[in-house]
Write a protein that holds these residues in place. Structure first.
Motif, mmCIF file in Angstrom:
data_model
loop_
_atom_site.group_PDB
_atom_site.id
_atom_site.type_symbol
_atom_site.label_atom_id
_atom_site.label_comp_id
_atom_site.label_asym_id
_atom_site.label_seq_id
_atom_site.Cartn_x
_atom_site.Cartn_y
_atom_site.Cartn_z
ATOM 1 N N MET A 62 0.539 -1.268 -0.067
ATOM 2 C CA MET A 62 -0.086 0.006 0.062
ATOM 3 C C MET A 62 0.929 1.262 -0.094
ATOM 4 S SD MET A 62 -2.624 -1.124 3.054
ATOM 5 C CE MET A 62 -3.456 -2.630 2.967
ATOM 6 N N PRO A 63 0.315 2.321 -0.690
ATOM 7 C CA PRO A 63 1.273 3.429 -0.979
ATOM 8 C C PRO A 63 1.757 4.140 0.345
ATOM 9 C CG PRO A 63 -0.196 3.429 -2.857
ATOM 10 C CD PRO A 63 -0.378 2.241 -2.013
ATOM 11 N N SER A 64 0.507 4.089 1.180
ATOM 12 C CA SER A 64 0.337 4.817 2.442
ATOM 13 C C SER A 64 1.498 4.078 3.636
ATOM 14 C CB SER A 64 -0.832 4.953 3.100
ATOM 15 O OG SER A 64 -1.319 3.691 3.009
ATOM 16 N N HIS A 65 1.882 2.765 3.147
ATOM 17 C CA HIS A 65 2.553 2.065 4.059
ATOM 18 C C HIS A 65 3.960 1.408 3.686
ATOM 19 C CE1 HIS A 65 -0.241 2.076 7.393
ATOM 20 N NE2 HIS A 65 -1.250 2.065 6.594
ATOM 21 N N SER A 66 4.315 2.059 2.545
ATOM 22 C CA SER A 66 5.539 1.555 1.998
ATOM 23 C C SER A 66 6.583 1.686 2.823
ATOM 24 C CB SER A 66 5.872 2.232 0.476
ATOM 25 O OG SER A 66 6.156 3.497 0.848
ATOM 26 N N ARG A 67 6.590 2.838 3.732
ATOM 27 C CA ARG A 67 7.745 3.082 4.721
ATOM 28 C C ARG A 67 7.498 2.900 6.415
ATOM 29 N NH1 ARG A 67 10.891 8.533 3.885
ATOM 30 N NH2 ARG A 67 11.309 7.783 5.804
ATOM 31 N N THR A 68 6.225 2.361 6.393
ATOM 32 C CA THR A 68 5.812 2.322 7.887
ATOM 33 C C THR A 68 6.376 1.147 8.501
ATOM 34 O OG1 THR A 68 3.548 2.760 7.292
ATOM 35 C CG2 THR A 68 3.830 1.774 9.299
ATOM 36 N N PRO A 69 7.063 1.385 9.688
ATOM 37 C CA PRO A 69 7.880 0.338 10.412
ATOM 38 C C PRO A 69 6.838 -0.749 10.857
ATOM 39 C CG PRO A 69 8.301 2.493 11.546
ATOM 40 C CD PRO A 69 7.256 2.810 10.251
ATOM 41 N N ILE A 70 7.146 -2.005 10.524
ATOM 42 C CA ILE A 70 6.567 -3.116 10.978
ATOM 43 C C ILE A 70 7.528 -4.171 11.801
ATOM 44 C CG2 ILE A 70 5.363 -5.066 10.293
ATOM 45 C CD1 ILE A 70 4.559 -3.732 7.795
ATOM 46 N N ILE A 71 6.837 -4.154 12.999
ATOM 47 C CA ILE A 71 7.801 -4.838 13.938
ATOM 48 C C ILE A 71 7.274 -6.243 14.310
ATOM 49 C CG2 ILE A 71 8.844 -4.872 16.179
ATOM 50 C CD1 ILE A 71 8.709 -1.736 15.599
ATOM 51 N N ALA A 72 7.962 -7.197 13.986
ATOM 52 C CA ALA A 72 7.490 -8.583 14.270
ATOM 53 C C ALA A 72 7.337 -8.723 15.744
ATOM 54 C CB ALA A 72 8.285 -9.784 13.678
ATOM 55 N N MET A 73 6.335 -9.370 16.162
ATOM 56 C CA MET A 73 6.445 -9.597 17.676
ATOM 57 C C MET A 73 5.855 -11.001 17.864
ATOM 58 S SD MET A 73 3.685 -7.416 19.641
ATOM 59 C CE MET A 73 2.288 -7.940 18.809
ATOM 60 N N THR A 74 6.895 -12.065 18.067
ATOM 61 C CA THR A 74 6.768 -13.180 18.283
ATOM 62 C C THR A 74 7.332 -14.169 19.240
ATOM 63 O OG1 THR A 74 6.702 -15.372 16.866
ATOM 64 C CG2 THR A 74 8.245 -13.555 16.421
ATOM 65 N N ALA A 75 7.017 -15.156 19.514
ATOM 66 C CA ALA A 75 7.437 -16.138 20.527
ATOM 67 C C ALA A 75 8.455 -17.108 19.497
ATOM 68 C CB ALA A 75 6.790 -16.971 21.279
ATOM 69 N N ASN A 76 8.561 -17.121 18.394
ATOM 70 C CA ASN A 76 9.521 -17.931 17.527
ATOM 71 C C ASN A 76 10.765 -17.398 17.845
ATOM 72 O OD1 ASN A 76 7.418 -19.159 16.679
ATOM 73 N ND2 ASN A 76 7.465 -18.664 14.320
ATOM 74 N N VAL A 77 11.827 -18.101 18.026
ATOM 75 C CA VAL A 77 13.015 -17.692 18.325
ATOM 76 C C VAL A 77 14.291 -17.937 17.275
ATOM 77 C CG1 VAL A 77 12.602 -17.707 20.711
ATOM 78 C CG2 VAL A 77 13.519 -19.812 19.672
ATOM 79 N N PHE A 78 13.685 -18.845 16.132
ATOM 80 C CA PHE A 78 15.163 -19.169 15.387
ATOM 81 C C PHE A 78 15.429 -18.030 14.333
ATOM 82 C CE2 PHE A 78 13.391 -23.402 16.554
ATOM 83 C CZ PHE A 78 14.368 -23.665 17.296
ATOM 84 N N ALA A 79 16.555 -18.020 14.141
ATOM 85 C CA ALA A 79 17.375 -17.144 13.161
ATOM 86 C C ALA A 79 16.517 -17.132 11.768
ATOM 87 C CB ALA A 79 18.616 -17.276 12.964
ATOM 88 N N GLU A 80 15.995 -18.250 11.239
ATOM 89 C CA GLU A 80 15.578 -18.519 10.032
ATOM 90 C C GLU A 80 13.898 -17.430 10.304
ATOM 91 O OE1 GLU A 80 16.458 -21.287 11.440
ATOM 92 O OE2 GLU A 80 15.033 -22.711 11.298
#
Ligand SMILES: Nc1ncnc2c1ncn2[C@@H]1O[C@H](COP(=O)(O)OP(=O)(O)OP(=O)(O)O)[C@@H](O)[C@H]1O
Ligand SMILES: [Mg+2]
Length: 579
Positions: free
Chosen positions: A519-537
């Motif tokens: 979406m043009p309005s969100h091309s630069r919005t910071p999106i931060i993953a918030m998860t309990a998955n801990v692996f590097a992949e």
């Protein structure tokens, strides 16, 4: 299956068709006759003489070893007879070497020589007798006089048997190799499958355990903020402490499993060593104060442009330092960072934690750095713990190109150390890496109040915890229960930041991120993953989907604010967003 590898009854060792193909028997020398026993020699002389008397036309007899059909020399009729004619022949023949019967140039053929060549050599010897007969010896003993045809048959038979045995041996070896390869392939496939299952199990377990822990710790935090009586505060303390302790144990077990499964990928971001040690001191200052222990930092001068994995480094020091506090009753604990070597590209740092505690008996030291080992393994031990701290620190040090060890004296104290290689970025350090964010929340309130953020999580408790915490800092919070709803909301509002869970029904966090990014309005919005998955992949997948950063559940409130502050501030700057 794999135990075949070390099976003492190994088929190869126990091979019934064993042939020494590598080393053919050495050619038999003409002097084999020297070793004939006297009794044989006697019989031999008589029998050779008899043969020559019956066949005056025979000039010489080849000597053949019947065990392998090889000609080993020739007996010359003239020489034989002239010696025999002498009156004292008995003494001569019974007491002396038979080699005097031999031709000057005996025919000696190597066992490996093909049969046709042996016949050719016999023919070349110029003796007509080769067609008729010869002396046969076996195992260096005289056997009698034989016929060329018989010996050639023996030789042919020996060759046939040997060729057949070689073929059997080759087939047998091929069969063993085939079976081994099949067994190894099976074992490897099983090991790979087990490893994949283990990783999946760990990822699931960590998710399953961390998610409710997030709820427990978050709710305790909210209860406290809402105001509680001193008694309730005390009980909340216990909930929080137990929760954090449980989390620490889970983290340790997950960590060691991840390290063993080679799943740990180190970060490479700017790092401040004083910041790392200071964090450890802050984290342990209360525990040290409770035991009346002094906690000191001694830090060498290091270049200001170091990079590495600050969190892992901190974890390694923290393991040592919390042990030091646990095993020391009075005195001082010193955290030390020494610069061992510095080049334009890297620095070798040594970290030491020195205590004045109980010390460790010399015989216990070699096993301490193994998983689940403690100096006192008895059931009546005084100190708690799982025995994972040291092994984790050692493995982390090794991952960072260093090693770990300890010096200790019982009753005096211990110095645990590890080394780590840190890269240099080759630029002047403009500022130190971000340290603890004591004031992140206040900063957000001061600089970003009124901005709108979106929290996406399918777990209602998590949504509520995050919402209440974030709203306290003056931000406006929308929340969505899955990716589909997040996409809808993103179409309606522009957000200053989006906190995105990964595993959700309908549309998951990765897919939602990809769609919102477009979406043009969100091309630069910071999106931060918030998860309990801990692996590097998992982290790599988040970044690939277009996320900017990664917040591991359960997270401390300070960390949440520090993360939000970092991305809200970057969004204000004109620079292009990079993770
Ligand atoms: N500073 C120290 N002084 C004396 N003994 C120590 C010290 N550090 C470690 N040890 C010994 O080494 C053992 C292993 O330490 P390690 O940190 O691996 O496990 P733990 O502290 O028992 O459990 P945890 O997994 O919670 O860290 C300890 O149980 C203790 O016996
Ligand atoms: Mg420990």
């Amino acid at each position: 299956m794999s135990q075949n590898m070390n099976d003492p009854d190994d088929e190869l060792l126990d091979d019934p068709t064993e042939i020494d193909v590598q080393s053919p028997p050495a050619p038999v020398a003409a002097d084999v006759l020297d070793a004939c026993e006297p009794v044989d020699r006697h019989a031999k002389v008589a029998s050779v003489m008899e043969h020559f008397l019956a066949r005056p036309d025979v000039i010489s007899l080849p000597v053949i070893d019947s065990t392998n059909g090889r000609p080993v020399g020739m007996i010359n009729q003239a020489a034989f007879m002239s010696n025999l004619a002498k009156p004292y022949h008995k003494e001569i023949y019974f007491g002396r070497s038979c080699s005097i019967f031999m031709d000057k140039a005996p025919v000696i053929v190597d066992a490996a020589t093909p049969l046709q060549d042996v016949s050719a050599r016999l023919a070349e010897s110029g003796s007509r007798a080769t067609a008729d007969g010869f002396v046969i010896v076996s195992d260096k003993r005289y056997l009698g006089i034989g016929h060329t045809q018989d010996v050639l048959r023996v030789m042919a038979e020996v060759h046939r048997v040997q060729t057949r045995q070689l073929a059997i041996r080759r087939d047998h070896l091929e069969d063993v190799v085939r079976r081994r390869t099949a067994a190894l392939t099976l074992a490897r496939d099983a090991a790979n499958a087990a490893n994949i299952a283990k990783s999946a199990f760990l990822a699931n377990m960590s998710h399953e355990i961390r998610t409710p822990m997030n709820g427990i710790l978050g709710m305790a935090h909210l209860l406290r903020r809402a105001g509680v009586t001193p008694k309730q505060a005390e009980r909340l303390d216990t909930i929080e402490k137990s929760g954090l302790h449980l989390l620490a144990v889970i983290n340790d077990i997950l960590d060691i499993s991840k390290i063993e499964a080679q799943k740990v990928v180190l970060e490479d971001t700017p790092i401040s060593l004083p910041g790392v040690l200071d964090n450890v001191r802050t984290m342990l200052s209360e525990a040290a104060a409770q035991k009346n222990l002094r906690l000191e930092l001694v830090i060498d001068l290091f270049p200001g442009d170091l990079s590495g994995d600050a969190a892992r480094l901190q974890q390694a020091v923290l393991n040592y330092a919390s042990n030091a506090i646990k095993f020391t009753d009075d005195g001082t604990i010193t955290l030390r960072a020494v610069c061992l070597e510095a080049s334009p590209h890297a620095v070798m740092a040594r970290f030491e934690v020195c205590d004045t505690g109980i010390g460790i008996p010399a015989e216990a030291i070699p096993r301490l750095f193994n998983a689940f080992e403690q100096a006192d393994n008895s059931t009546t031990r005084r100190y708690g713990g799982t025995g994972l701290g040291l092994v984790i620190t050692r493995r982390l040090a090794e991952l960072m190109g260093g090693e770990a060890g300890v010096r200790s004296t019982v009753g005096v104290g211990s110095t645990f150390w590890f080394t780590a290689k840190l890269k240099r970025r080759g630029e002047r350090a403009s500022h130190d890496a971000p340290g603890p964010k004591h004031h992140a929340e206040a900063d957000i309130r001061h600089r970003h109040a009124g901005k709108r953020v979106l929290v996406v999580d399918d777990e209602p408790i998590n949504r509520m915890v995050a919402r209440v915490q974030i709203e306290d800092s003056g931000l406006i919070v929308d929340s969505a229960e899955d990716g589909a709803r997040a996409i809808e909301l993103a179409q309606q509002h522009s957000y200053s930041a989006i906190l995105m869970d990964l595993r959700m029904p309908n549309v998951d966090g990765l897919e939602a991120t990809r769609r919102i990014r477009h979406m043009p309005s969100h091309s630069r919005t910071p999106i931060i993953a918030m998860t309990a998955n801990v692996f590097a992949e998992d982290k790599a997948r988040c970044l690939q989907a277009g996320m900017n950063d990664f917040l591991m559940k359960p997270f401390a409130t300070e960390l949440l604010f520090a993360m939000l502050l970092k991305w809200l501030a970057r969004q204000d700057s004109p620079a292009v967003l990079v993770a």
